[in-house]
Design an enzyme around this catalytic site. Structure first.
Site, PDB file in Angstrom:
ATOM      1  N   GLU A 225     -17.881  18.440-103.220  1.00 13.66           N
ATOM      2  CA  GLU A 225     -18.356  19.792-102.881  1.00 13.66           C
ATOM      3  C   GLU A 225     -17.674  20.845-103.754  1.00 13.66           C
ATOM      4  O   GLU A 225     -18.337  21.730-104.301  1.00 13.66           O
ATOM      5  CB  GLU A 225     -18.093  20.084-101.394  1.00 13.66           C
ATOM      6  CG  GLU A 225     -18.914  19.213-100.471  1.00 13.66           C
ATOM      7  CD  GLU A 225     -18.721  19.534 -99.000  1.00 13.66           C
ATOM      8  OE1 GLU A 225     -19.669  19.336 -98.249  1.00 13.66           O
ATOM      9  OE2 GLU A 225     -17.624  19.969 -98.607  1.00 13.66           O
TER      10      GLU A 225
ATOM     11  N   LEU B 215     -23.424  26.381 -89.160  1.00 11.86           N
ATOM     12  CA  LEU B 215     -23.944  25.384 -88.224  1.00 11.86           C
ATOM     13  C   LEU B 215     -25.138  25.834 -87.379  1.00 11.86           C
ATOM     14  O   LEU B 215     -25.663  25.051 -86.591  1.00 11.86           O
ATOM     15  CB  LEU B 215     -22.809  24.901 -87.310  1.00 11.86           C
ATOM     16  CG  LEU B 215     -21.601  24.336 -88.082  1.00 11.86           C
ATOM     17  CD1 LEU B 215     -20.557  23.800 -87.124  1.00 11.86           C
ATOM     18  CD2 LEU B 215     -22.015  23.259 -89.082  1.00 11.86           C
TER      19      LEU B 215
ATOM     20  N   HIS C 221     -24.957  19.872 -97.718  1.00 14.92           N
ATOM     21  CA  HIS C 221     -24.850  18.900 -96.629  1.00 14.92           C
ATOM     22  C   HIS C 221     -23.914  17.776 -97.082  1.00 14.92           C
ATOM     23  O   HIS C 221     -24.059  17.283 -98.207  1.00 14.92           O
ATOM     24  CB  HIS C 221     -26.239  18.337 -96.280  1.00 14.92           C
ATOM     25  CG  HIS C 221     -26.193  17.487 -95.059  1.00 14.92           C
ATOM     26  ND1 HIS C 221     -26.110  18.015 -93.794  1.00 14.92           N
ATOM     27  CD2 HIS C 221     -26.165  16.142 -94.911  1.00 14.92           C
ATOM     28  CE1 HIS C 221     -26.044  17.021 -92.914  1.00 14.92           C
ATOM     29  NE2 HIS C 221     -26.075  15.875 -93.569  1.00 14.92           N
TER      30      HIS C 221
ATOM     31  N   ASP D 275     -31.928  20.673 -92.534  1.00 18.35           N
ATOM     32  CA  ASP D 275     -31.662  19.783 -93.674  1.00 18.35           C
ATOM     33  C   ASP D 275     -32.933  19.284 -94.349  1.00 18.35           C
ATOM     34  O   ASP D 275     -32.948  18.203 -94.940  1.00 18.35           O
ATOM     35  CB  ASP D 275     -30.800  18.584 -93.245  1.00 18.35           C
ATOM     36  CG  ASP D 275     -29.486  19.016 -92.620  1.00 18.35           C
ATOM     37  OD1 ASP D 275     -28.899  19.999 -93.114  1.00 18.35           O
ATOM     38  OD2 ASP D 275     -29.052  18.387 -91.652  1.00 18.35           O
TER      39      ASP D 275
ATOM     40  N   ILE E  81     -31.251  28.687 -89.395  1.00 17.72           N
ATOM     41  CA  ILE E  81     -31.543  29.971 -90.048  1.00 17.72           C
ATOM     42  C   ILE E  81     -32.877  30.492 -89.506  1.00 17.72           C
ATOM     43  O   ILE E  81     -33.894  29.786 -89.536  1.00 17.72           O
ATOM     44  CB  ILE E  81     -31.609  29.780 -91.579  1.00 17.72           C
ATOM     45  CG1 ILE E  81     -30.230  29.373 -92.111  1.00 17.72           C
ATOM     46  CG2 ILE E  81     -32.087  31.045 -92.280  1.00 17.72           C
ATOM     47  CD1 ILE E  81     -29.118  30.383 -91.883  1.00 17.72           C
TER      48      ILE E  81
ATOM     49  N   GLY F  40     -14.094  27.199 -93.898  1.00 11.36           N
ATOM     50  CA  GLY F  40     -14.456  28.025 -95.049  1.00 11.36           C
ATOM     51  C   GLY F  40     -13.808  27.622 -96.359  1.00 11.36           C
ATOM     52  O   GLY F  40     -13.721  28.439 -97.281  1.00 11.36           O
ATOM     53  N   SER F  41     -13.408  26.346 -96.474  1.00 11.40           N
ATOM     54  CA  SER F  41     -12.791  25.952 -97.757  1.00 11.40           C
ATOM     55  C   SER F  41     -13.810  26.028 -98.891  1.00 11.40           C
ATOM     56  O   SER F  41     -13.454  26.376-100.023  1.00 11.40           O
ATOM     57  CB  SER F  41     -12.151  24.563 -97.664  1.00 11.40           C
ATOM     58  OG  SER F  41     -13.112  23.561 -97.500  1.00 11.40           O
TER      59      SER F  41
END
Ligand code: GAR
Length: 191
Positions: A174, A85, A104, A145, A88, A13-14
């Site tokens: 990111e 991961l 991604h 993806d 959905i 969760g960074s």
């Protein structure tokens, strides 16, 4: 008007933490963190950040009805996948058209698809001898993806870079870009 954003995360969760901190001075956006893993470190981060969080079983993500109900009850407007991961469920995609974004850790369409997540991606990039990698932020559709790409950023890979070093370079991208692209997408999609 206040907007509610759900961040789905399965692991450390960074990115989730970085996003919450980025928006901390923007009171019109509030966050809720959703995980599919009870012991995911992202849930500890949520507690430290004072952000509401919840956990659903993997099975709940199959039909997605229980999760949709939770999102609607909490008036969630937009969903961010940050190291999430599981696939959905269609019901969420139908109810949040172009309102679900994913990050991604590679330059899609390369190194995407089932099984390509986190360090697996960086190991595959290294094994292929790529000279660059990067990040892809995209809308989420029914294919892993596979949704429309919103943004990509690149980093060079030196021949001596290990998968860990590649991960570090990608994480840096990111943290720099994901919150900004979310902010842009929110402004376009939510009135
Ligand atoms: C991030 O690098 C993200 O791009 C990746 O998982 C990591 C989560 O790190 N996502 C995927 O691989 C999705 N296919 P974090 O939990 O520290 O944010």
């Amino acid at each position: 008007m206040k907007k509610n954003i759900a961040i789905f995360a399965s692991g450390s969760g960074s990115n989730a933490e970085n996003i919450v901190k980025y928006f901390s001075k923007t009171p019109e956006f509030s966050f809720i963190i959703v995980s599919n893993k009870k012991d995911a470190y992202v849930l500890a981060r949520a507690e430290n950040l004072g952000v509401k969080s919840c956990f659903f079983l993997k099975e709940d993500f199959v039909s997605g009805e229980k999760i949709l109900d939770f999102l609607l009850t909490n008036h969630v407007d937009f969903i961010v996948l940050a190291g999430f991961l599981l696939k959905i469920p269609a019901i969420l995609i139908e109810n949040y058209p172009n309102k679900i974004v994913n990050i991604h850790p590679a330059l899609l369409p390369k190194y995407g698809g089932r099984g390509m997540y986190g360090d697996n991606v960086h190991r595959a990039v290294k094994a292929a001898g790529e000279a660059e990698s990067g990040i892809t932020i995209h809308y989420v559709n029914q294919n892993y993806d596979g949704g429309d790409i919103i943004f990509q950023a690149r980093c060079a890979i030196a021949p001596t870079d290990t998968p860990e070093k590649i991960a570090e370079k990608v994480h840096r991208l990111e943290y720099e870009y994901f919150p900004k692209i979310i902010e842009k997408s929110l402004k376009n999609k939510i009135e």
